[in-house]
Design a protein around this motif. Sequence first.
Motif, short mmCIF file in Angstrom:
data_model
loop_
_atom_site.label_atom_id
_atom_site.label_comp_id
_atom_site.label_asym_id
_atom_site.label_seq_id
_atom_site.Cartn_x
_atom_site.Cartn_y
_atom_site.Cartn_z
N MET A 1 0.85 -1.23 0.08
CA MET A 1 0.10 -0.06 0.03
C MET A 1 1.00 1.11 0.05
N LYS A 2 0.66 2.05 -1.11
CA LYS A 2 1.62 3.35 -1.02
C LYS A 2 0.74 4.90 -1.04
N VAL A 3 -0.62 4.64 -1.27
CA VAL A 3 -1.51 5.73 -1.40
C VAL A 3 -2.76 5.37 -0.73
N ILE A 4 -3.31 6.51 0.32
CA ILE A 4 -4.60 6.29 0.75
C ILE A 4 -5.36 7.36 0.30
N VAL A 5 -6.36 7.24 -0.27
CA VAL A 5 -7.28 8.34 -0.62
C VAL A 5 -8.25 8.48 0.18
N ALA A 6 -7.92 9.79 1.31
CA ALA A 6 -8.90 9.69 2.37
C ALA A 6 -10.09 10.79 2.00
N SER A 7 -10.25 11.07 0.62
CA SER A 7 -11.47 11.92 0.42
C SER A 7 -13.03 10.99 0.25
N MET A 8 -13.82 11.88 0.86
CA MET A 8 -15.00 11.37 0.90
C MET A 8 -15.62 11.06 -0.58
N SER A 9 -16.66 10.16 -0.73
CA SER A 9 -17.29 9.92 -1.89
C SER A 9 -17.87 11.09 -2.66
N LYS A 10 -17.73 11.46 -3.81
CA LYS A 10 -18.30 12.61 -4.50
C LYS A 10 -17.38 13.60 -4.21
N CYS A 11 -15.89 13.53 -3.92
CA CYS A 11 -14.94 14.67 -3.76
C CYS A 11 -13.84 14.03 -4.86
N GLY A 12 -14.06 13.73 -5.92
CA GLY A 12 -13.26 13.45 -6.97
C GLY A 12 -12.66 12.24 -6.95
N THR A 13 -13.21 11.17 -6.16
CA THR A 13 -12.33 9.89 -6.05
C THR A 13 -12.31 9.29 -7.31
N LYS A 14 -13.31 9.15 -8.23
CA LYS A 14 -13.04 8.79 -9.60
C LYS A 14 -11.97 9.15 -10.31
N PHE A 72 -11.83 4.78 7.01
CA PHE A 72 -10.95 4.04 7.83
C PHE A 72 -9.46 4.40 7.53
N TRP A 73 -9.30 5.73 7.03
CA TRP A 73 -8.20 6.14 6.46
C TRP A 73 -7.05 5.91 7.60
N GLU A 74 -7.13 6.30 8.73
CA GLU A 74 -6.10 6.31 9.93
C GLU A 74 -5.85 4.77 10.23
N GLU A 75 -6.84 3.90 10.34
CA GLU A 75 -6.33 2.67 10.68
C GLU A 75 -5.65 1.95 9.34
N ILE A 76 -6.01 2.20 8.14
CA ILE A 76 -5.16 1.70 6.96
C ILE A 76 -3.76 2.32 7.05
N ALA A 77 -3.65 3.80 7.43
CA ALA A 77 -2.19 4.27 7.65
C ALA A 77 -1.70 3.72 8.58
N THR A 78 -2.17 3.10 9.72
CA THR A 78 -1.43 2.66 10.80
C THR A 78 -0.92 1.21 10.26
N ALA A 79 -1.67 0.60 9.62
CA ALA A 79 -1.28 -0.79 8.94
C ALA A 79 -0.07 -0.64 7.70
N PHE A 80 -0.05 0.39 7.37
CA PHE A 80 0.94 0.94 6.09
C PHE A 80 1.40 2.33 6.54
N PRO A 81 2.51 2.34 7.30
CA PRO A 81 3.23 3.37 7.81
C PRO A 81 3.92 4.41 6.83
#
Length: 251
Positions: A1-14, A72-81
């Motif tokens: 895991m290299k990148v975590i998109v923490a943006s909410m849906s409909k904030c340009g995620t696509k 769950f961006w923070e939990e994923i970020a903890t798993a992939f520091p």
Amino acid sequence: MKVIVASMSKCGTKTLHKCLETLGYTVADFDHHTFQDREEWEKILIYGSSSEQFYKMYKDIDAVCDAPAFYFWEEIATAFPDAKVILTTRSDEHAWVKSFQDQMNGFSSSWLVRLCYNLTPTGRQARDHTRRFGRVLFSIPPQGMFQVLYQPNKDLLRRRYREHIASVVSRCSEDRLLLFDFRDGWKPLCEFLGKPIPDQIFPHENKAGKISSTVWDLEPFRRMKRELYFGAAIISAFASISCVVLLKMIV
């Protein structure tokens, strides 16, 4: 895991999904979470998460985006520091609620979507899964995402939007976070990720919620259609046989 998109849906995620794929990343999006990792996400949404779960799910994926991963961006970020975090926003919470509701209205107004979500095995699994999204992401009674946003509590949704953005900005270290504005184009994104700027126009995906009409290109949704048509064919064949039998009995 290299990148975590923490943006909410409909904030340009696509759009971010397309950008990351163009830069060579493999991306797990909404359909991946809903279908491929559905069982793992159901455990997380019901019982809670652990770093081990997220590591197992995403160790072979370069990037994640959209619901429910953004929450769950923070939990994923903890798993992939070593993973970097990207956050994009709308102009304000009112624009976000309107955009999200417009897209959900596009889905909920489709009879094909309604039939697939209620009459096919794959659709029912997705329907039940998104009901948990409503409870966890928006703290409301379990119901489908279509119902949540078709007649939403807009005050609650706006609060959720503000709280999520404030959480990311305040809890993610500055050296790890990119507050990205799409109007800036490729340069800040590529500099943040250490990638060369692609020789192509910056994308703009899901404009005006068009994904509600293009979602059928995804394999899980094509599978729903196949299941629906197969079920309709079985019912039609059964009805025809029944009519023949009935006619023979009458004659």
